[in-house]
Design a protein around this motif. Structure first.
Motif, mmCIF file in Angstrom:
data_model
loop_
_atom_site.group_PDB
_atom_site.id
_atom_site.type_symbol
_atom_site.label_atom_id
_atom_site.label_comp_id
_atom_site.label_asym_id
_atom_site.label_seq_id
_atom_site.Cartn_x
_atom_site.Cartn_y
_atom_site.Cartn_z
ATOM 1 N N GLU A 15 -33.031 57.292 71.658
ATOM 2 C CA GLU A 15 -32.297 58.433 71.109
ATOM 3 C C GLU A 15 -31.279 57.946 70.057
ATOM 4 O O GLU A 15 -31.117 58.565 68.998
ATOM 5 N N ALA A 16 -30.617 56.829 70.350
ATOM 6 C CA ALA A 16 -29.655 56.262 69.392
ATOM 7 C C ALA A 16 -30.372 55.839 68.107
ATOM 8 O O ALA A 16 -29.837 56.007 67.000
ATOM 9 N N LEU A 17 -31.583 55.304 68.238
ATOM 10 C CA LEU A 17 -32.343 54.891 67.040
ATOM 11 C C LEU A 17 -32.754 56.114 66.220
ATOM 12 O O LEU A 17 -32.728 56.084 64.992
ATOM 13 N N ARG A 18 -33.103 57.204 66.914
ATOM 14 C CA ARG A 18 -33.419 58.458 66.190
ATOM 15 C C ARG A 18 -32.195 58.936 65.419
ATOM 16 O O ARG A 18 -32.265 59.321 64.253
ATOM 17 N N GLU A 19 -31.065 58.902 66.117
ATOM 18 C CA GLU A 19 -29.795 59.299 65.482
ATOM 19 C C GLU A 19 -29.505 58.409 64.264
ATOM 20 O O GLU A 19 -29.073 58.888 63.213
ATOM 21 N N LYS A 24 -29.024 57.524 58.449
ATOM 22 C CA LYS A 24 -29.416 56.773 57.247
ATOM 23 C C LYS A 24 -29.934 57.718 56.160
ATOM 24 O O LYS A 24 -29.648 57.540 54.977
ATOM 25 N N GLU A 25 -30.676 58.738 56.566
ATOM 26 C CA GLU A 25 -31.228 59.720 55.622
ATOM 27 C C GLU A 25 -30.153 60.671 55.105
ATOM 28 O O GLU A 25 -30.221 61.139 53.977
ATOM 29 N N HIS A 26 -29.201 60.992 55.981
ATOM 30 C CA HIS A 26 -28.181 62.012 55.650
ATOM 31 C C HIS A 26 -26.783 61.462 55.912
ATOM 32 O O HIS A 26 -26.098 61.916 56.830
ATOM 33 N N PRO A 27 -26.333 60.496 55.104
ATOM 34 C CA PRO A 27 -25.063 59.820 55.413
ATOM 35 C C PRO A 27 -23.840 60.735 55.378
ATOM 36 O O PRO A 27 -22.834 60.452 56.034
ATOM 37 N N PHE A 28 -23.916 61.826 54.627
ATOM 38 C CA PHE A 28 -22.717 62.673 54.491
ATOM 39 C C PHE A 28 -22.855 64.013 55.221
ATOM 40 O O PHE A 28 -22.116 64.950 54.953
ATOM 41 N N ALA A 57 -18.631 53.484 57.178
ATOM 42 C CA ALA A 57 -19.189 54.418 58.157
ATOM 43 C C ALA A 57 -18.166 55.506 58.491
ATOM 44 O O ALA A 57 -18.494 56.699 58.524
ATOM 45 N N ALA A 58 -16.922 55.095 58.713
ATOM 46 C CA ALA A 58 -15.875 56.070 59.055
ATOM 47 C C ALA A 58 -15.621 57.021 57.879
ATOM 48 O O ALA A 58 -15.476 58.236 58.070
ATOM 49 N N MET A 59 -15.621 56.475 56.666
ATOM 50 C CA MET A 59 -15.401 57.332 55.479
ATOM 51 C C MET A 59 -16.556 58.314 55.310
ATOM 52 O O MET A 59 -16.337 59.473 54.973
ATOM 53 N N ASN A 60 -17.788 57.861 55.563
ATOM 54 C CA ASN A 60 -18.944 58.770 55.480
ATOM 55 C C ASN A 60 -18.798 59.950 56.444
ATOM 56 O O ASN A 60 -19.325 61.030 56.187
ATOM 57 N N LEU A 61 -18.095 59.720 57.554
ATOM 58 C CA LEU A 61 -17.900 60.781 58.549
ATOM 59 C C LEU A 61 -16.617 61.572 58.294
ATOM 60 O O LEU A 61 -16.194 62.359 59.141
ATOM 61 N N GLY A 62 -15.982 61.333 57.155
ATOM 62 C CA GLY A 62 -14.782 62.093 56.799
ATOM 63 C C GLY A 62 -13.517 61.622 57.489
ATOM 64 O O GLY A 62 -12.491 62.297 57.469
ATOM 65 N N MET A 63 -13.561 60.445 58.118
ATOM 66 C CA MET A 63 -12.394 59.948 58.856
ATOM 67 C C MET A 63 -11.403 59.251 57.935
ATOM 68 O O MET A 63 -11.752 58.783 56.856
ATOM 69 N N VAL A 304 -25.105 51.873 59.059
ATOM 70 C CA VAL A 304 -25.847 52.869 59.847
ATOM 71 C C VAL A 304 -25.506 52.738 61.335
ATOM 72 O O VAL A 304 -25.254 53.739 62.012
ATOM 73 N N SER A 305 -25.479 51.499 61.830
ATOM 74 C CA SER A 305 -25.179 51.344 63.263
ATOM 75 C C SER A 305 -23.750 51.785 63.554
ATOM 76 O O SER A 305 -23.493 52.484 64.541
ATOM 77 N N ALA A 306 -22.804 51.418 62.688
ATOM 78 C CA ALA A 306 -21.409 51.823 62.926
ATOM 79 C C ALA A 306 -21.261 53.341 62.857
ATOM 80 O O ALA A 306 -20.586 53.958 63.687
ATOM 81 N N GLN A 307 -21.947 53.951 61.882
ATOM 82 C CA GLN A 307 -21.824 55.407 61.728
ATOM 83 C C GLN A 307 -22.443 56.139 62.918
ATOM 84 O O GLN A 307 -21.929 57.161 63.379
ATOM 85 N N THR A 308 -23.538 55.595 63.419
ATOM 86 C CA THR A 308 -24.194 56.198 64.596
ATOM 87 C C THR A 308 -23.250 56.172 65.798
ATOM 88 O O THR A 308 -23.090 57.173 66.503
ATOM 89 N N ILE A 309 -22.614 55.033 66.005
ATOM 90 C CA ILE A 309 -21.720 54.891 67.168
ATOM 91 C C ILE A 309 -20.456 55.744 66.984
ATOM 92 O O ILE A 309 -20.033 56.459 67.903
ATOM 93 N N LEU A 310 -19.864 55.704 65.782
ATOM 94 C CA LEU A 310 -18.662 56.516 65.546
ATOM 95 C C LEU A 310 -18.963 58.001 65.753
ATOM 96 O O LEU A 310 -18.163 58.740 66.323
ATOM 97 N N LYS A 311 -20.143 58.409 65.294
ATOM 98 C CA LYS A 311 -20.542 59.815 65.442
ATOM 99 C C LYS A 311 -20.629 60.200 66.923
ATOM 100 O O LYS A 311 -20.112 61.243 67.340
ATOM 101 N N MET A 312 -21.245 59.329 67.709
ATOM 102 C CA MET A 312 -21.376 59.607 69.145
ATOM 103 C C MET A 312 -20.004 59.641 69.820
ATOM 104 O O MET A 312 -19.768 60.416 70.736
ATOM 105 N N MET A 313 -19.086 58.810 69.342
ATOM 106 C CA MET A 313 -17.745 58.785 69.950
ATOM 107 C C MET A 313 -16.913 59.979 69.494
ATOM 108 O O MET A 313 -16.183 60.571 70.299
#
Ligand code: AN0
Ligand code: CP
Length: 317
Positions: A15-19, A24-28, A57-63, A304-313
């Motif tokens: 599931e994390a790999l799907r995320e 990766k496809e939709h960074p923003f 990764a954090a900036m991509n998530l608006g942090m 991608v890995s950092a953004q995936t984890i930050l998103k889940m957190m």
């Protein structure tokens, strides 16, 4: 997710790999998720990739992001409880941590093994104090025993390049002039086994890793034999783990350097390394520069890995 210090803490790797592929496809796509949230990245050790990729990764998530290099400009920190603080250390981690926690929503920590005591390193004394006293969700940016953001990027990279369901992945020790932690190889072994790969670990005698991380892998002291038929070669140096040799460099045998001759034993394998890498110690120039070298896309996947984890957190804040 409230804590990420090992790949085993993911609720579900697939599931994390799907995320991760979505990220990766939709960074923003999730800029709102991190709005008005602050990540604090605390470094007790040097970094290029982890520092930049986690900020990106954090900036991509608006942090918002703050970075603290503990050893450059902050007060020197005492980490052990009970000591009389009459040395050059001006502040105790037990005050510094809750103060840091009061300034942010998530904390990333990089704290390497110090090689003074295996018990202290493998007990993760620094990381544990952040988890216990910061009052914030904590993620590891490489601790004494693991580097899970690297591992998630490594597995994503293998998934993107594998041509069979269960590739043969060879993690090989290679020489290095200085004592390096076991965190990257421990963590990679843990992740590769969780992903279900055929994992073979090749290292000289005296370099076997803690079986806690490698149980289920084939461990051999013969690198040439291990490389036969490999689909991926994951090179890394680490210092000795076992016995009285913990943290020591026992071997500098350049016969373990990954060269074109070594790669010729494989199934036209891809070459991987987490970087930073010492050329012509760990790997020859021609191998790292070859079209089968994945070191740059592997490093790129750290965002991608950092953004995936930050998103889940962030979702669980
Ligand atoms: C570190 C290590 O081996 O753990 C960081 C790797 C990501 N490497 C060095 O200190 C050279
Ligand atoms: N691979 C990795 O973590 O690199 P840095 O030490 O430069 O962050």
């Amino acid at each position: 997710m409230k804590e990420f210090t090992s790949i085993r803490q993911l609720p579900d790797l697939q599931e994390a790999l799907r995320e991760a592929r979505y990220v990766k496809e939709h960074p923003f796509a999730d800029q709102e998720l991190g709005r008005n949230r602050t990540a604090l990245l605390v470094f007790f050790n040097n970094s290029l990739r982890t520092r930049l990729s986690t900020q990106k990764a954090a900036m991509n998530l608006g942090m918002n992001v703050m970075v603290l290099d503990v050893n450059q400009g902050a007060w020197k920190l005492e980490t052990r409880r009970g000591v009389i603080m009459d040395s050059d250390k001006s502040e105790h981690l037990l005050e510094a941590i809750p103060v840091m926690g009061s300034y942010c929503d998530l904390i990333g920590v990089r704290s390497f093994a110090q090689f003074e005591s295996r018990e202290e390193d493998y007990g993760e004394t620094v990381l544990r104090q952040f988890i216990e006293y910061s009052g914030r969700p904590v993620f590891s940016m490489e601790s004494a025993t693991r580097h899970p953001l690297q591992t998630l990027a490594d597995i994503l990279t293998i998934e993107e390049h594998k041509s069979s369901a269960r590739p043969k992945v060879v993690m090989t020790w290679a020489p290095h002039p200085k004592a390096l932690p076991q965190a990257v190889p421990n963590s990679f072994a843990e992740g590769a086994l969780l992903a279900g790969y055929d994992l073979v670990i090749a290292n000289p005698e005296g370099y076997d890793l803690d079986p806690e991380f490698t149980r289920g892998a084939t461990v051999t002291h013969n690198q040439d034999e291990a490389l036969e038929g490999a689909d991926f070669v994951y090179a890394k140096n680490w210092s000795a783990y076992g016995g009285d040799n913990y943290g020591k460099v026992l071997n500098r045998d350049m016969g373990w350097t990954v060269t074109a001759e070594k790669m010729a034993l494989t199934n036209n394998a891809f070459f991987m390394h987490c970087l930073p890498v010492r050329r012509n110690m760990i790997v020859s120039d021609d191998v790292i520069e070859s079209p089968r070298s994945l070191v740059i896309p592997e490093a790129a996947n750290r965002v991608v890995s950092a953004q995936t984890i930050l998103k889940m957190m962030l979702r669980d804040l």
